[in-house]
Design a protein around this motif. Structure first.
Motif, PDB file in Angstrom:
ATOM      1  N   THR A   1       1.010  -1.208  -0.066  1.00 10.62           N
ATOM      2  CA  THR A   1       0.040   0.055  -0.039  1.00 10.62           C
ATOM      3  C   THR A   1       0.800   1.467   0.136  1.00 10.62           C
ATOM      4  O   THR A   1       0.755   2.261  -0.645  1.00 10.62           O
ATOM      5  CB  THR A   1      -1.150   0.111   1.270  1.00 10.62           C
ATOM      6  OG1 THR A   1      -1.670  -1.219   1.106  1.00 10.62           O
ATOM      7  CG2 THR A   1      -1.911   1.274   1.167  1.00 10.62           C
ATOM      8  N   LEU A   2       2.034   1.203   0.894  1.00  9.89           N
ATOM      9  CA  LEU A   2       2.702   2.275   0.845  1.00  9.89           C
ATOM     10  C   LEU A   2       3.686   2.599  -0.359  1.00  9.89           C
ATOM     11  O   LEU A   2       3.822   3.699  -0.678  1.00  9.89           O
ATOM     12  CB  LEU A   2       3.714   2.104   2.085  1.00  9.89           C
ATOM     13  CG  LEU A   2       3.184   2.526   3.541  1.00  9.89           C
ATOM     14  CD1 LEU A   2       3.764   1.997   4.557  1.00  9.89           C
ATOM     15  CD2 LEU A   2       2.888   4.062   3.733  1.00  9.89           C
ATOM     16  N   LYS A   3       3.854   1.516  -1.024  1.00 10.76           N
ATOM     17  CA  LYS A   3       4.694   1.686  -2.118  1.00 10.76           C
ATOM     18  C   LYS A   3       3.812   2.358  -3.482  1.00 10.76           C
ATOM     19  O   LYS A   3       4.104   3.073  -3.976  1.00 10.76           O
ATOM     20  CB  LYS A   3       5.014   0.213  -2.661  1.00 10.76           C
ATOM     21  CG  LYS A   3       5.669  -0.065  -4.003  1.00 10.76           C
ATOM     22  CD  LYS A   3       5.748  -1.306  -4.547  1.00 10.76           C
ATOM     23  CE  LYS A   3       6.076  -1.616  -6.242  1.00 10.76           C
ATOM     24  NZ  LYS A   3       5.769  -2.708  -6.476  1.00 10.76           N
TER      25      LYS A   3
ATOM     26  N   MET B   1       0.339   5.001   8.434  1.00 12.09           N
ATOM     27  CA  MET B   1       0.841   3.660   8.066  1.00 12.09           C
ATOM     28  C   MET B   1       1.980   3.463   7.943  1.00 12.09           C
ATOM     29  O   MET B   1       2.361   2.259   8.424  1.00 12.09           O
ATOM     30  CB  MET B   1       0.077   3.805   6.406  1.00 12.09           C
ATOM     31  CG  MET B   1      -1.502   3.509   6.272  1.00 12.09           C
ATOM     32  SD  MET B   1      -1.811   3.302   4.661  1.00 12.09           S
ATOM     33  CE  MET B   1      -2.002   4.787   3.960  1.00 12.09           C
ATOM     34  N   LEU B   2       3.009   4.384   7.790  1.00 13.44           N
ATOM     35  CA  LEU B   2       4.534   4.320   8.108  1.00 13.44           C
ATOM     36  C   LEU B   2       4.789   3.800   9.390  1.00 13.44           C
ATOM     37  O   LEU B   2       5.813   3.004   9.582  1.00 13.44           O
ATOM     38  CB  LEU B   2       4.958   5.338   7.280  1.00 13.44           C
ATOM     39  CG  LEU B   2       6.735   5.156   7.259  1.00 13.44           C
ATOM     40  CD1 LEU B   2       6.917   4.282   6.096  1.00 13.44           C
ATOM     41  CD2 LEU B   2       7.197   6.692   6.639  1.00 13.44           C
ATOM     42  N   LYS B   3       4.178   4.319  10.217  1.00 10.09           N
ATOM     43  CA  LYS B   3       4.443   4.383  11.909  1.00 10.09           C
ATOM     44  C   LYS B   3       4.297   2.963  12.316  1.00 10.09           C
ATOM     45  O   LYS B   3       4.704   2.218  12.923  1.00 10.09           O
ATOM     46  CB  LYS B   3       3.775   5.506  12.422  1.00 10.09           C
ATOM     47  CG  LYS B   3       3.797   5.284  13.954  1.00 10.09           C
ATOM     48  CD  LYS B   3       5.295   6.140  14.515  1.00 10.09           C
ATOM     49  CE  LYS B   3       5.468   5.998  16.009  1.00 10.09           C
ATOM     50  NZ  LYS B   3       5.278   4.876  16.457  1.00 10.09           N
ATOM     51  N   GLU B   4       2.917   2.514  11.417  1.00 14.66           N
ATOM     52  CA  GLU B   4       2.522   1.077  12.127  1.00 14.66           C
ATOM     53  C   GLU B   4       3.361   0.312  11.458  1.00 14.66           C
ATOM     54  O   GLU B   4       3.801  -0.753  12.046  1.00 14.66           O
ATOM     55  CB  GLU B   4       1.183   0.951  11.497  1.00 14.66           C
ATOM     56  CG  GLU B   4       0.446  -0.241  11.555  1.00 14.66           C
ATOM     57  CD  GLU B   4      -1.053  -0.366  10.975  1.00 14.66           C
ATOM     58  OE1 GLU B   4      -1.563  -1.675  11.185  1.00 14.66           O
ATOM     59  OE2 GLU B   4      -1.513   0.523  10.392  1.00 14.66           O
TER      60      GLU B   4
ATOM     61  N   PRO C   1      15.100  -5.430   2.921  1.00 14.70           N
ATOM     62  CA  PRO C   1      16.006  -4.180   2.764  1.00 14.70           C
ATOM     63  C   PRO C   1      15.497  -3.067   1.867  1.00 14.70           C
ATOM     64  O   PRO C   1      16.000  -2.044   1.892  1.00 14.70           O
ATOM     65  CB  PRO C   1      17.236  -4.894   2.125  1.00 14.70           C
ATOM     66  CG  PRO C   1      16.831  -6.282   1.594  1.00 14.70           C
ATOM     67  CD  PRO C   1      15.895  -6.810   2.690  1.00 14.70           C
ATOM     68  N   ASN C   2      14.277  -3.521   1.194  1.00 12.29           N
ATOM     69  CA  ASN C   2      13.764  -2.661   0.140  1.00 12.29           C
ATOM     70  C   ASN C   2      12.114  -2.364   0.848  1.00 12.29           C
ATOM     71  O   ASN C   2      11.260  -1.974   0.104  1.00 12.29           O
ATOM     72  CB  ASN C   2      13.447  -3.139  -0.924  1.00 12.29           C
ATOM     73  CG  ASN C   2      15.066  -3.022  -1.751  1.00 12.29           C
ATOM     74  OD1 ASN C   2      15.608  -2.304  -1.800  1.00 12.29           O
ATOM     75  ND2 ASN C   2      15.315  -4.318  -2.306  1.00 12.29           N
ATOM     76  N   SER C   3      12.252  -2.308   2.277  1.00 10.54           N
ATOM     77  CA  SER C   3      10.771  -2.116   2.624  1.00 10.54           C
ATOM     78  C   SER C   3      10.719  -0.549   2.620  1.00 10.54           C
ATOM     79  O   SER C   3      11.723   0.309   2.521  1.00 10.54           O
ATOM     80  CB  SER C   3      10.762  -2.308   4.136  1.00 10.54           C
ATOM     81  OG  SER C   3       9.688  -1.576   5.136  1.00 10.54           O
ATOM     82  N   PRO C   4       9.305   0.130   2.633  1.00 10.81           N
ATOM     83  CA  PRO C   4       9.292   1.544   2.668  1.00 10.81           C
ATOM     84  C   PRO C   4       9.834   2.460   3.765  1.00 10.81           C
ATOM     85  O   PRO C   4      10.154   3.643   3.735  1.00 10.81           O
ATOM     86  CB  PRO C   4       7.846   1.642   2.331  1.00 10.81           C
ATOM     87  CG  PRO C   4       7.238   0.577   1.728  1.00 10.81           C
ATOM     88  CD  PRO C   4       8.238  -0.643   2.128  1.00 10.81           C
ATOM     89  N   THR C   5       9.953   1.546   4.734  1.00  9.15           N
ATOM     90  CA  THR C   5      10.590   2.551   6.075  1.00  9.15           C
ATOM     91  C   THR C   5      12.047   2.757   5.786  1.00  9.15           C
ATOM     92  O   THR C   5      12.544   3.538   6.590  1.00  9.15           O
ATOM     93  CB  THR C   5      10.658   1.301   7.041  1.00  9.15           C
ATOM     94  OG1 THR C   5      11.132   0.125   6.800  1.00  9.15           O
ATOM     95  CG2 THR C   5       8.960   0.996   7.667  1.00  9.15           C
ATOM     96  N   VAL C   6      12.632   2.297   4.807  1.00 11.68           N
ATOM     97  CA  VAL C   6      14.081   2.725   4.595  1.00 11.68           C
ATOM     98  C   VAL C   6      14.047   4.159   4.069  1.00 11.68           C
ATOM     99  O   VAL C   6      15.338   4.801   4.055  1.00 11.68           O
ATOM    100  CB  VAL C   6      15.100   1.751   3.706  1.00 11.68           C
ATOM    101  CG1 VAL C   6      14.979   0.262   4.118  1.00 11.68           C
ATOM    102  CG2 VAL C   6      14.242   1.804   2.006  1.00 11.68           C
TER     103      VAL C   6
ATOM    104  N   VAL D   1      12.904   6.694   5.459  1.00 11.31           N
ATOM    105  CA  VAL D   1      13.295   7.621   6.408  1.00 11.31           C
ATOM    106  C   VAL D   1      14.868   7.702   6.769  1.00 11.31           C
ATOM    107  O   VAL D   1      15.155   8.405   7.723  1.00 11.31           O
ATOM    108  CB  VAL D   1      12.392   7.194   7.967  1.00 11.31           C
ATOM    109  CG1 VAL D   1      10.846   7.526   7.350  1.00 11.31           C
ATOM    110  CG2 VAL D   1      12.868   5.933   8.443  1.00 11.31           C
ATOM    111  N   GLY D   2      15.787   6.583   6.249  1.00 10.63           N
ATOM    112  CA  GLY D   2      17.026   6.637   6.656  1.00 10.63           C
ATOM    113  C   GLY D   2      17.304   6.257   7.967  1.00 10.63           C
ATOM    114  O   GLY D   2      16.509   5.493   8.666  1.00 10.63           O
ATOM    115  N   GLY D   3      18.563   6.238   8.418  1.00 13.50           N
ATOM    116  CA  GLY D   3      19.157   5.753   9.485  1.00 13.50           C
ATOM    117  C   GLY D   3      20.443   5.053   9.482  1.00 13.50           C
ATOM    118  O   GLY D   3      21.211   4.891  10.505  1.00 13.50           O
ATOM    119  N   ALA D   4      20.850   4.558   8.388  1.00 21.13           N
ATOM    120  CA  ALA D   4      21.977   3.878   8.257  1.00 21.13           C
ATOM    121  C   ALA D   4      23.049   4.836   8.269  1.00 21.13           C
ATOM    122  O   ALA D   4      22.887   5.944   7.586  1.00 21.13           O
ATOM    123  CB  ALA D   4      21.928   3.000   6.865  1.00 21.13           C
ATOM    124  N   VAL D   5      24.411   4.610   8.740  1.00 21.86           N
ATOM    125  CA  VAL D   5      25.331   5.458   8.772  1.00 21.86           C
ATOM    126  C   VAL D   5      26.593   4.919   7.898  1.00 21.86           C
ATOM    127  O   VAL D   5      26.924   3.726   8.354  1.00 21.86           O
ATOM    128  CB  VAL D   5      25.986   5.646  10.297  1.00 21.86           C
ATOM    129  CG1 VAL D   5      27.054   6.604  10.203  1.00 21.86           C
ATOM    130  CG2 VAL D   5      24.784   6.504  11.164  1.00 21.86           C
TER     131      VAL D   5
END
Length: 668
Positions: A17-19, A41-44, A58-63, A65-69
């Motif tokens: 759905t998010l995609k 929806m993204l938060k859920e 690794p390809n979830s819409p949550t990536v 928002v970033g976070g990887a350093v």
């Protein structure tokens, strides 16, 4: 308690759905839910992925928002080289380009795809089984930096594709920062008491190298795609590439147009030159491509650019400023370049303080003097240059510029060879910038590619007396480099390991790394292929060299002079002792023969058993020459399906034999 399968189902449903919402908003520009609903929806999904890490993707819409350093961006070799484009600035330039194309293809009916030239950071995306595998910057065209974690935060980059796509392919485009987003970013910076960013292009490029992908996610970057690259893609035109990429889920701008001739191309150019300010992104011209992929393959590439594409650059922006001083730079070959130091001026979105004056003839031609008010342009929108002088503002006490007679670095009297524009410092082994310049060239990416060693470290090593030529690098120890400024234990280890690793670099790149004047990458490959080892090349005569394809007198003389120099011979002997690759490896030699030596081939049409590029490689690996157009020097035309009728006619007229793919393979 929710059953495990239901949780997995819920996670996958949210992702899908998010995609779709991402695609609607960022690609189609037609959102169907509010920002609030999307965020909920993204938060859920984030909460569920945190609780149930076994369903990680690794390809979830949550990536997004970033976070990887990423501390160090890994260097990755491109599967397919990323070329740069030739530039044109007039209708005549385009017509000349079309004539060159027709000369190679014959009198065929041509169509052109015209696309806007976005001013951003070039990007290569690799997809495997419909998922984003890696994102790599253009770099030097052969290899770039892996910035996958950062690119995944760009919402117009699909993480998973729609429809029917190849198992693996590359797609290329530009990462851009839309004007509106750039203005907002600068408003925030000014409100926080920070300096504003200079221009969208540099900001987009800099964003890709941020170490925290969460910071990248805050920037409104977009990715505009325009080229699909791979083997046997089943797409026959550039225009179809754009349509296909849209179907798969990529953001492909809709402004592209199919044109039947250069007159229609010029209409498109003029239309957008007058309306470029209305676009949401910055553009600096139009890219014109031969529409047929088959014709693109037949036209091939020069050493730097595709023959089937041309960038038409819009009229160059000009600025007026004052020339304060002229300084002289010494290059690695001893060439002297005069540089104009200017009153800082804004030009093309950047502050310009220096401009090239090229050589003594250019200074004389412009009659440029200290204190002059000068006109500055960006040559090809990249390197600023002085194009003229405002003589109405020149003072009566102005003095003519006298070009220097001695090297500004070592004091040696300069020489200027007949027929050459530049002056040279002949103090080859005693002039510091020449010494460090040669070493810096030796370690560069296209040459020995020594990791952990940069231009500044070379200067430092030379200054400390640890190196005086590139063979000295292989004598360095960790204990010697550790006391250097800003050198920690790990960086010292990396430097020594990088030098050791460079011993595996193949002969043709070592030959290029030696820095023989006029021997670039292409010439180095030809010489390595012809002579197989440095020992054979060192004893060759000028007459023999001139017989090698594309080696003229100037290159031949330069090669002979290089090996006449005793110090160069000593350095090469030292490189041999350090086991640097100074001959083609046995493995590579096994794949090469002289079966086709003396024969010239033209490859035309579509083939079944091997791709066109594989066929060309087979010709070259077996000593033959691949030519782009049929002439009296052509030995054979390898004719595939859909070969152009004009080429057949020309081959028949010149009595050049046509052979099939099967017949060619039998020759081997």
């Amino acid at each position: 308690m929710i059953p495990v399968s239901a949780i997995q189902q819920k996670i996958e449903q949210l992702r899908e759905t998010l995609k779709q919402h991402n695609y609607n908003y960022y690609v189609l520009d037609a959102p169907t839910v509010s920002d609030y609903e999307f965020d909920m929806m993204l938060k859920e999904l984030q909460d569920l992925e945190f609780k149930y890490p076994e369903y990680n993707d690794p390809n979830s819409p949550t990536v997004r928002v970033g976070g990887a350093v990423t501390k160090n961006f890994e260097t990755v070799v491109h599967d397919f080289r990323m070329y740069s484009l030739d530039n044109s600035y007039s209708k005549e330039d385009l017509e000349d380009w079309e004539k060159r194309i027709q000369k190679i293809l014959g009198e065929v009916s041509l169509e052109f795809t015209c696309e806007l030239k976005y001013d951003g950071a070039s990007m290569n995306l690799t997809y495997e089984n419909g998922a984003l595998l890696k994102a790599v910057t253009r770099g030097d065209g052969f290899q770039g930096d892996d910035v996958t974690a950062n690119v995944k935060t760009i919402r117009s980059v699909p993480l998973k594709l729609n429809g029917d796509y190849p198992e693996r392919f590359d797609i290329r485009g530009e990462i851009v920062l839309p004007k509106e987003g750039f203005i907002k970013m600068n408003q925030e910076r000014i409100a926080n008491g920070e300096d504003p960013y200079m221009n969208p292009r540099n900001t987009a490029s800099g964003s890709l190298k941020l170490q925290d992908s969460a910071e990248v996610a805050k920037r409104p970057l977009e990715c505009l795609l325009y080229s699909i690259v791979g083997e046997r893609l089943g797409i026959s035109t550039q225009y179809d590439i754009l349509k296909t990429a849209r179907k798969w889920g990529f953001k492909v701008p809709s402004e592209a147009k199919l044109c039947k001739n250069t007159a229609e191309v010029m209409e498109f150019v003029e239309y957008w030159e007058n309306r470029k300010d209305d676009l949401p992104y910055e553009i600096d011209g139009v890219v014109v491509k031969v529409n047929s992929i088959q014709y693109q393959e037949e036209l091939g590439y020069t050493a730097k650019s595709p023959r089937w594409a041309m960038a038409y650059k819009f009229k160059t922006e000009q600025a007026v400023t004052v020339l304060k001083t002229i300084t002289y730079q010494v290059g690695r070959t001893g060439a002297i370049t005069p540089v104009a130091n200017l009153e800082p001026v804004l030009l093309g979105g950047t502050i310009v303080k220096r401009a090239s004056l090229h050589n003594a003839d250019q200074i004389k031609k412009l009659d440029v003097r200290l204190g002059d008010t000068v006109f500055v342009e960006k040559g090809g929108e990249i390197i600023p240059k002085i194009t003229g002088v405002d003589f109405t503002k020149r003072t009566s006490d102005s003095l003519m510029t006298n070009y220097i007679t001695h090297c500004p670095e070592c004091g040696t009297e300069l020489i200027r060879k007949e027929g050459e524009a530049q002056h040279y410092c002949p103090n080859y082994y005693g002039c510091p910038p020449q010494i460090t310049g040669r070493i810096q060239h030796f370690i560069s990416r296209k040459a020995m590619d020594i990791e952990g060693l940069g231009a500044e470290t070379v200067e430092l090593l030379y200054k400390e007396g640890l190196i005086n030529d590139y063979a000295d690098l292989y004598d360095l120890t960790k204990e010697q480099v550790l006391p250097l400024e800003r050198m920690a234990n790990k960086s010292a280890e990396n430097l020594i390991n990088g030098i050791e690793k460079s011993k595996g670099i193949p002969f043709e790149r070592v030959l290029y790394a030696l820095g023989i004047r006029f021997v670039g990458e292409t010439v180095a490959k030809k010489l390595a292929k012809e002579y197989k080892s440095i020992d054979k090349l060192m004893v060759v005569t000028k007459e023999d060299l001139i017989q090698v394809d594309e080696i003229g007198e100037k290159i031949a003389e330069s090669v002979i002079d290089f090996f006449k120099n005793e110090q160069n011979v000593v350095i090469i002997e030292r490189l041999k002792k350090h086991e640097v690759q100074l001959e083609i490896s046995t493995e590579n030699l096994q794949n090469q023969t002289d079966k086709l030596k003396g024969y010239s081939f033209v490859v035309s049409g579509v083939f079944e058993k091997v791709t066109r590029n594989e066929l060309k490689k087979l010709i070259e690996d077996n000593g033959g020459k691949v030519a782009s157009s049929i002439s009296t020097k052509t030995s054979y035309v390898v004719a595939g399906d859909k070969m152009g009728p004009s080429k057949k006619e020309k081959a028949s007229k010149l009595d050049i034999p046509l052979i099939t793919e099967e017949q060619f393979l039998n020759m081997l």
